[in-house]
Design a protein around this motif. Sequence first.
Motif, PDB file in Angstrom:
ATOM      1  N   GLY A  22      12.064   5.529 -10.849  1.00  0.00           N
ATOM      2  CA  GLY A  22      11.829   4.536  -9.797  1.00  0.00           C
ATOM      3  C   GLY A  22      12.440   4.942  -8.470  1.00  0.00           C
ATOM      4  N   GLU A  23      13.661   5.453  -8.514  1.00  0.00           N
ATOM      5  CA  GLU A  23      14.325   5.912  -7.289  1.00  0.00           C
ATOM      6  C   GLU A  23      13.567   7.077  -6.664  1.00  0.00           C
ATOM      7  N   LEU A  24      13.073   7.969  -7.514  1.00  0.00           N
ATOM      8  CA  LEU A  24      12.318   9.115  -7.011  1.00  0.00           C
ATOM      9  C   LEU A  24      11.015   8.669  -6.360  1.00  0.00           C
ATOM     10  N   ILE A  25      10.314   7.759  -7.002  1.00  0.00           N
ATOM     11  CA  ILE A  25       9.061   7.246  -6.421  1.00  0.00           C
ATOM     12  C   ILE A  25       9.347   6.604  -5.073  1.00  0.00           C
ATOM     13  N   ARG A  26      10.397   5.788  -5.003  1.00  0.00           N
ATOM     14  CA  ARG A  26      10.747   5.124  -3.746  1.00  0.00           C
ATOM     15  C   ARG A  26      11.095   6.146  -2.658  1.00  0.00           C
ATOM     16  N   SER A  27      11.911   7.138  -3.004  1.00  0.00           N
ATOM     17  CA  SER A  27      12.320   8.118  -1.991  1.00  0.00           C
ATOM     18  C   SER A  27      11.122   8.953  -1.526  1.00  0.00           C
ATOM     19  N   GLN A  28      10.234   9.314  -2.445  1.00  0.00           N
ATOM     20  CA  GLN A  28       9.054  10.088  -2.060  1.00  0.00           C
ATOM     21  C   GLN A  28       8.111   9.245  -1.198  1.00  0.00           C
ATOM     22  N   ARG A  29       7.999   7.952  -1.527  1.00  0.00           N
ATOM     23  CA  ARG A  29       7.151   7.052  -0.728  1.00  0.00           C
ATOM     24  C   ARG A  29       7.711   6.931   0.687  1.00  0.00           C
ATOM     25  N   LYS A  30       9.017   6.768   0.793  1.00  0.00           N
ATOM     26  CA  LYS A  30       9.632   6.636   2.114  1.00  0.00           C
ATOM     27  C   LYS A  30       9.538   7.939   2.896  1.00  0.00           C
ATOM     28  N   LEU A  31       9.711   9.048   2.209  1.00  0.00           N
ATOM     29  CA  LEU A  31       9.588  10.346   2.864  1.00  0.00           C
ATOM     30  C   LEU A  31       8.167  10.554   3.386  1.00  0.00           C
ATOM     31  N   ALA A  32       7.195  10.054   2.638  1.00  0.00           N
ATOM     32  CA  ALA A  32       5.793  10.141   3.070  1.00  0.00           C
ATOM     33  C   ALA A  32       5.460   9.081   4.119  1.00  0.00           C
ATOM     34  N   ARG A  33       6.451   8.272   4.451  1.00  0.00           N
ATOM     35  CA  ARG A  33       6.300   7.204   5.445  1.00  0.00           C
ATOM     36  C   ARG A  33       5.181   6.234   5.068  1.00  0.00           C
ATOM     37  N   LEU A  34       5.201   5.848   3.803  1.00  0.00           N
ATOM     38  CA  LEU A  34       4.242   4.874   3.295  1.00  0.00           C
ATOM     39  C   LEU A  34       4.971   3.583   2.957  1.00  0.00           C
ATOM     40  N   SER A  35       4.378   2.468   3.309  1.00  0.00           N
ATOM     41  CA  SER A  35       4.927   1.193   2.859  1.00  0.00           C
ATOM     42  C   SER A  35       4.506   1.000   1.409  1.00  0.00           C
ATOM     43  N   LEU A  36       5.127   0.061   0.757  1.00  0.00           N
ATOM     44  CA  LEU A  36       4.762  -0.241  -0.616  1.00  0.00           C
ATOM     45  C   LEU A  36       3.292  -0.684  -0.668  1.00  0.00           C
ATOM     46  N   ARG A  37       2.882  -1.441   0.313  1.00  0.00           N
ATOM     47  CA  ARG A  37       1.490  -1.910   0.392  1.00  0.00           C
ATOM     48  C   ARG A  37       0.522  -0.734   0.559  1.00  0.00           C
ATOM     49  N   GLU A  38       0.879   0.252   1.392  1.00  0.00           N
ATOM     50  CA  GLU A  38       0.014   1.422   1.585  1.00  0.00           C
ATOM     51  C   GLU A  38      -0.088   2.250   0.310  1.00  0.00           C
ATOM     52  N   LEU A  39       1.035   2.417  -0.394  1.00  0.00           N
ATOM     53  CA  LEU A  39       0.995   3.154  -1.653  1.00  0.00           C
ATOM     54  C   LEU A  39       0.153   2.401  -2.676  1.00  0.00           C
ATOM     55  N   ALA A  40       0.272   1.102  -2.693  1.00  0.00           N
ATOM     56  CA  ALA A  40      -0.538   0.284  -3.608  1.00  0.00           C
ATOM     57  C   ALA A  40      -2.031   0.491  -3.335  1.00  0.00           C
ATOM     58  N   ALA A  41      -2.395   0.519  -2.070  1.00  0.00           N
ATOM     59  CA  ALA A  41      -3.804   0.723  -1.719  1.00  0.00           C
ATOM     60  C   ALA A  41      -4.285   2.112  -2.136  1.00  0.00           C
ATOM     61  N   ARG A  42      -3.450   3.124  -1.974  1.00  0.00           N
ATOM     62  CA  ARG A  42      -3.842   4.497  -2.333  1.00  0.00           C
ATOM     63  C   ARG A  42      -3.932   4.711  -3.838  1.00  0.00           C
ATOM     64  N   THR A  43      -3.130   3.964  -4.583  1.00  0.00           N
ATOM     65  CA  THR A  43      -3.062   4.183  -6.033  1.00  0.00           C
ATOM     66  C   THR A  43      -3.897   3.183  -6.826  1.00  0.00           C
ATOM     67  N   HIS A  44      -4.362   2.129  -6.169  1.00  0.00           N
ATOM     68  CA  HIS A  44      -5.084   1.051  -6.849  1.00  0.00           C
ATOM     69  C   HIS A  44      -4.201   0.392  -7.909  1.00  0.00           C
ATOM     70  N   VAL A  45      -2.911   0.298  -7.579  1.00  0.00           N
ATOM     71  CA  VAL A  45      -1.920  -0.361  -8.426  1.00  0.00           C
ATOM     72  C   VAL A  45      -1.358  -1.503  -7.592  1.00  0.00           C
ATOM     73  N   SER A  46      -1.104  -2.629  -8.214  1.00  0.00           N
ATOM     74  CA  SER A  46      -0.654  -3.790  -7.443  1.00  0.00           C
ATOM     75  C   SER A  46       0.711  -3.547  -6.800  1.00  0.00           C
ATOM     76  N   ASN A  47       0.882  -4.158  -5.653  1.00  0.00           N
ATOM     77  CA  ASN A  47       2.123  -4.078  -4.910  1.00  0.00           C
ATOM     78  C   ASN A  47       3.307  -4.563  -5.755  1.00  0.00           C
ATOM     79  N   PRO A  48       3.219  -5.731  -6.431  1.00  0.00           N
ATOM     80  CA  PRO A  48       4.346  -6.185  -7.244  1.00  0.00           C
ATOM     81  C   PRO A  48       4.697  -5.216  -8.384  1.00  0.00           C
ATOM     82  N   TYR A  49       3.672  -4.628  -9.022  1.00  0.00           N
ATOM     83  CA  TYR A  49       3.943  -3.697 -10.118  1.00  0.00           C
ATOM     84  C   TYR A  49       4.627  -2.438  -9.592  1.00  0.00           C
TER      85      TYR A  49
END
Length: 131
Positions: A22-49
């Motif tokens: 989880g920490e790795l996913i978060r750090s990689q998302r932040k490094l990619a400058r993606l919000s949780l909502r943007e990552l959710a849209a790219r992955t087709h996975v819900s924001n809460p999940y």
Amino acid sequence: MQVPFPAMPGDDTWRVHLEALGELIRSQRKLARLSLRELAARTHVSNPYLSQLERGLHAPSVRVLTSIARALNMSAETLLAQAGIVDEDRVEADGPATVSTEAAIRADPHLVNDQKEALLAVYRSYVAANR
């Protein structure tokens, strides 16, 4: 393909690995400058999940893990290896080198995000120059 978590649910090792993932996913998302909502849209996975995954509350399915890795421009194997869930040597032996230089730079805990970005820019310029 089953996600190779090293222990059973309820085991402390299991929890540690889920939290590291989880920490790795978060750090990689932040490094990619993606919000949780943007990552959710790219992955087709819900924001809460995704939020629960980043907090180490759930073990993702292979489909979800692959989708997250793809959105973060890395392989699922690299994601698992960097989180300490699979052995990096085994990943390398199972196919082409999946632990890339860029992934190693992104995962380095001794660097701040600006330093990682600078190193990545230099690395990419050298790779481009050598093509």
